[in-house]
Design a protein around this motif. Structure first.
Motif, PDB file in Angstrom:
ATOM      1  N   ASP A 168      31.109  36.268  27.539  1.00  0.00           N
ATOM      2  CA  ASP A 168      29.787  35.817  27.085  1.00  0.00           C
ATOM      3  C   ASP A 168      28.735  36.368  28.035  1.00  0.00           C
ATOM      4  O   ASP A 168      28.845  36.203  29.261  1.00  0.00           O
ATOM      5  N   THR A 178      28.634  37.954  22.723  1.00  0.00           N
ATOM      6  CA  THR A 178      30.027  37.877  23.138  1.00  0.00           C
ATOM      7  C   THR A 178      30.652  39.237  22.876  1.00  0.00           C
ATOM      8  O   THR A 178      30.625  39.724  21.731  1.00  0.00           O
ATOM      9  N   ARG A 202      36.184  34.563  28.887  1.00  0.00           N
ATOM     10  CA  ARG A 202      36.847  33.624  27.972  1.00  0.00           C
ATOM     11  C   ARG A 202      38.304  34.059  27.818  1.00  0.00           C
ATOM     12  O   ARG A 202      38.581  35.234  27.558  1.00  0.00           O
ATOM     13  N   ASP A 206      40.156  30.351  24.397  1.00  0.00           N
ATOM     14  CA  ASP A 206      38.713  30.111  24.403  1.00  0.00           C
ATOM     15  C   ASP A 206      38.231  29.219  25.550  1.00  0.00           C
ATOM     16  O   ASP A 206      37.181  28.586  25.448  1.00  0.00           O
ATOM     17  N   GLN A 207      38.972  29.188  26.652  1.00  0.00           N
ATOM     18  CA  GLN A 207      38.463  28.519  27.836  1.00  0.00           C
ATOM     19  C   GLN A 207      37.493  29.441  28.557  1.00  0.00           C
ATOM     20  O   GLN A 207      37.785  30.629  28.751  1.00  0.00           O
ATOM     21  N   LEU A 208      36.352  28.900  28.973  1.00  0.00           N
ATOM     22  CA  LEU A 208      35.360  29.660  29.712  1.00  0.00           C
ATOM     23  C   LEU A 208      35.543  29.423  31.203  1.00  0.00           C
ATOM     24  O   LEU A 208      35.648  28.275  31.656  1.00  0.00           O
TER      25      LEU A 208
END
Length: 596
Positions: A168, A178, A202, A206-208
Motif C-alpha cells: 500500500d 496498492t 501486505r 492481507d495482514q499489514l
C-alpha cells in the motif's frame, strides 16, 4: 500505522448447515481484523460455501469480551444480546453457490477478539490458528523523477515468512494505491506542494505490517494564487438524466483547476442532517468506463456511488477538499426545526459527514439555508441571531481544523435578506461564505422585463435596486464580513424568456423559454451553441435568438468578474454547478486563470 492482526477462525470439520441427509451442504467462516486505529478497529467475516449445494441464508454468531463491541456494520445486519453478536445476511447476499464467498464488515471499539463462533447454529471447535507474523517494514522510499504534477516513488522490499503479496502506498496519511512492484508513479499533484509518502507491505492473508520511514517530496513550481478558493458544486442528481458523474470533473480538466467541491445535497429533516439520495450517494455501482480509476465497482465492496467516486478523485487530485453541503432550495425547510437544538443539529451533521464508511471523503460541512429569518421556498422567523447561533454551534462541534462554510443570500436591497440575519456575527465561526450572486432575475417574472440573472454591477433600467453582485459584496463588507471570507458566485447556466422582440434588456415576454430540464433554464454548454451571446450589460452577457432571450456568463465575462474579485480582495469564487460547463471545462478554466 498500527500493525494489524488477523485472526483466522476456521469452522472445524466444515460445519454442516443442514440435516445429515443434506450433508453435501457445508461452510466455513473466517474472521480478520482489517484495520486498527487505536481507539477502534475494522473487522471482517468471510463466509464460504465449501459444500456441493447452494446455501440459502446464513447467520454468523460470536462472543466479544466485555469492552469490545460493534459500532457500525455493512453488508450484513448485526445485532447483539449482551456480549453475544449475531450477523444475518442481507437479502441480496444470502444465496451462496458451491465455492462462493461473501464478506461483511464492521467497525468496532475495544481490543478483544471473537470467540465461540457459530455458523447457522453449527458449533465451531474454537481452535484458533497461531498468529501469522506480520511482514516487515519496506525500505525507506526514495524519489525518482518529480515534476509539477507527478512523482516516482521507489522502496526496498519487505520480507514475510509466507511471502509479500503487495504494497500500500500512503500519501499524507491516505492510501492512494496498492501495487505488486517496488515503484509507483503518483499523478495529479499540485505544483509547489509538499507530499509525504510511506509504504506498507501486505502478506498473503492481507495482514499489514509496519509502515516504512517517511519520504517527503515537493513538486517544483508554485501556485499562481495559493490562497484563492475555487469551489464548484457537484449535484448528486446529475448522475440520472444529466448523465454527469464525478469522472467528468477529471476528464473535463475541472478537477485540476479547482480547490474545493461542495457535494449537494444532504437533507435536513426531523431536526438533523440525513442522506439525500442513498442510491446516488453510496449505493450506485459504477462500471469501469464511468469510474474515475477505470475499475468497475463490485457488488460487495463497502462503498460505492458518488462518495466512492469522490474518494477516487481525491486520490488522483490530492489538493481537492470536499465539503458535504446540506439544505439547498428544496431542503431548507428543515433548518427551522433543527435550530431549536443547535448542538444536536450540528452533532448529527458532523456524525453523518464523518460516518466511518466515508469519513475520508469529506473535509468539511457547508450549510445552504435559503434563508435564515427570511423566505425562500419556505419562510423562517427564528430571528436575526439564528445564523450566528448556527455557525457557532457547528464550529464548537467540528473544531478549528474542519472546514465550515455557508451559502448565503446576495439580496442587497434595503431591508432585504442580507439585512434579515447576522451574517457578520456568524462570519467569525465560518471559513468563508459562498455568496449566491446569481438568480437575481428570471422567468418566474413571466412577462419580464428581461434581465441577466447574474449582473456584476447595476445598470440603467435594472429591474430592482440591490440585485447585483457588487452591491451584495459591498453590503456584506460594510456589515463587517471580511472580504477574504467572501466567494463570488458564478452560474454555469442561463435564464431566459420567450416571446421577446427587443434585443436589449428590459423587453417584455410571454413566458419562460424552453429548456432541456426546466422552463426558463439552460446550461451554458448548450446556450453557447444554440443562442450565442449578442451583447453585455452590467458585467455579464445576454443573447437574443429568434423570440428567445437569455442572460448568462461567458468565459470573457467570468474573466472580468475574477479581475473584479481580485481587486476587491475576495477569497475567490465558486460555481453552480459543474454539469453546466463544457466537456473541456472552459468556464472553470476562466475562473482558474482569472484568479491566478
Amino acid at each position: 500505522m498500527a500493525a494489524l492482526t488477523a485472526l483466522v477462525l476456521p469452522l472445524a470439520a466444515m460445519v454442516g448447515l443442514a440435516t445429515p441427509a443434506q450433508a453435501a451442504t457445508s461452510a466455513t467462516a473466517t474472521y480478520a481484523k482489517a484495520a486498527d486505529w487505536g481507539s477502534g478497529f475494522e473487522g471482517r467475516w468471510t463466509v464460504k460455501n465449501t459444500g456441493t449445494t447452494t446455501i440459502n441464508g446464513w447467520t454468523v454468531e460470536w462472543d466479544f469480551p466485555t469492552g469490545t463491541r460493534v459500532t457500525s456494520a455493512w453488508d450484513a445486519d448485526v445485532t447483539s444480546v449482551g456480549n453475544r453478536w449475531t450477523a444475518k445476511n442481507k437479502p441480496w447476499a444470502g444465496s451462496l453457490a458451491p465455492g462462493a464467498t461473501v464478506t461483511f464488515g464492521f467497525n468496532g471499539t475495544g481490543t478483544g477478539s471473537p470467540s465461540n463462533c457459530k455458523l447457522n447454529n453449527g458449533s465451531c471447535d474454537g481452535i484458533i490458528d497461531p498468529v501469522d507474523p506480520l511482514p516487515t517494514a519496506p525500505g525507506t522510499p526514495t524519489a525518482g523523477t518529480v515534476t509539477e504534477t507527478s512523482a516516482v516513488i521507489s522502496w526496498g522490499a519487505a520480507t514475510d515468512d509466507k511471502g509479500v503479496k503487495n504494497y500500500d502506498v500512503v500519501r499524507d496519511g491516505t492510501t492512494i494505491a496498492t501495487v505488486t512492484g517496488l515503484t509507483y508513479t503518483d499523478t495529479g499533484l499540485t505544483r509547489g506542494t509538499p507530499y509525504t509518502y510511506t509504504v506498507v507491505a501486505r502478506d498473503t492473508v492481507d495482514q499489514l505490517g509496519p509502515a516504512s520511514e517517511p519520504l517527503t517530496v515537493t513538486t517544483p513550481g508554485g501556485p499562481g494564487n495559493p490562497t484563492a478558493k475555487k469551489m464548484i458544486y457537484f449535484t448528486q442528481w446529475g448522475v440520472y438524466g444529466r448523465n454527469y458523474h464525478v469522472k467528468n470533473l477529471d476528464t473535463a480538466g475541472i478537477a485540476a483547476k479547482i480547490t474545493h467541491i461542495n457535494y449537494a445535497f444532504g437533507n435536513v429533516q426531523g431536526g438533523r442532517c440525513t442522506i439525500g439520495d442513498q442510491f446516488a450517494d453510496y449505493e450506485k455501482a459504477y462500471t469501469a468506463d464511468q469510474s474515475v480509476d477505470g475499475v468497475a465497482d463490485t457488488w460487495d465492496q463497502p462503498l460505492r456511488g458518488n462518495f466512492n467516486q469522490l474518494r477516487e478523485l481525491k486520490r488522483k487530485h490530492p489538493h481537492i477538499k470536499v465539503l458535504f453541503s446540506f439544505g439547498g432550495w428544496t431542503w431548507s425547510g428543515g433548518f427551522t426545526q433543527a435550530m431549536q437544538n443547535p448542538a444536536a443539529f450540528a452533532d448529527s451533521c458532523y456524525r453523518l459527514a464523518e460516518d466511518p464508511r466515508w469519513a475520508d471523503v469529506f473535509d468539511g460541512i457547508d450549510l445552504d439555508w435559503e434563508y435564515p429569518n427570511a423566505c425562500g421556498l419556505t419562510c423562517d422567523t427564528s430571528g436575526p441571531a439564528v445564523m450566528k447561533n448556527m455557525m457557532q454551534a457547528f464550529r464548537t462541534r467540528v473544531g478549528s481544523n474542519y472546514l465550515l462554510t455557508a451559502a448565503i443570500t446576495a439580496d442587497a436591497s434595503a431591508g432585504g435578506k442580507i439585512d434579515s440575519a447576522d451574517y457578520a456575527g456568524a462570519a467569525q465561526y465560518t471559513d468563508w461564505y459562498n455568496v449566491m450572486t446569481y438568480d437575481f432575475f428570471g422567468a418566474w417574472a413571466r412577462t419580464g422585463p428581461t434581465a441577466p440573472h447574474s449582473p456584476l454591477n447595476a445598470y440603467a433600467g435594472i429591474p430592482q435596486a440591490g440585485f447585483n453582485s457588487a452591491d451584495a459584496i459591498n453590503k456584506l463588507r460594510a456589515k463587517g464580513v471580511p472580504a477574504a471570507k467572501l466567494l463570488l458566485g458564478i452560474g454555469y447556466y442561463g435564464r431566459g424568456w420567450t416571446g421577446v422582440t427587443q434585443t436589449a434588456p428590459g423587453g417584455t415576454a410571454t413566458g419562460p423559454a424552453q429548456g432541456t430540464y426546466e422552463p426558463g433554464f439552460e446550461d451554458y454548454k448548450v446556450l453557447k451553441n444554440t443562442c450565442p451571446a449578442t451583447g453585455t450589460v452590467g458585467g455579464t452577457a445576454y443573447a437574443k435568438c429568434g423570440s428567445n432571450w437569455w442572460g448568462y456568463d461567458t468565459p470573457a465575462t467570468i474573466t472580468a468578474k475574477m479581475a473584479w474579485a481580485k481587486a476587491q480582495g475576495l477569497g475567490g469564487a465558486f460555481a453552480w454547478d459543474a454539469s453546466g460547463d463544457t466537456s473541456n471545462g472552459e468556464l472553470t478554466t476562466a475562473i482558474n486563470n482569472g484568479l491566478n
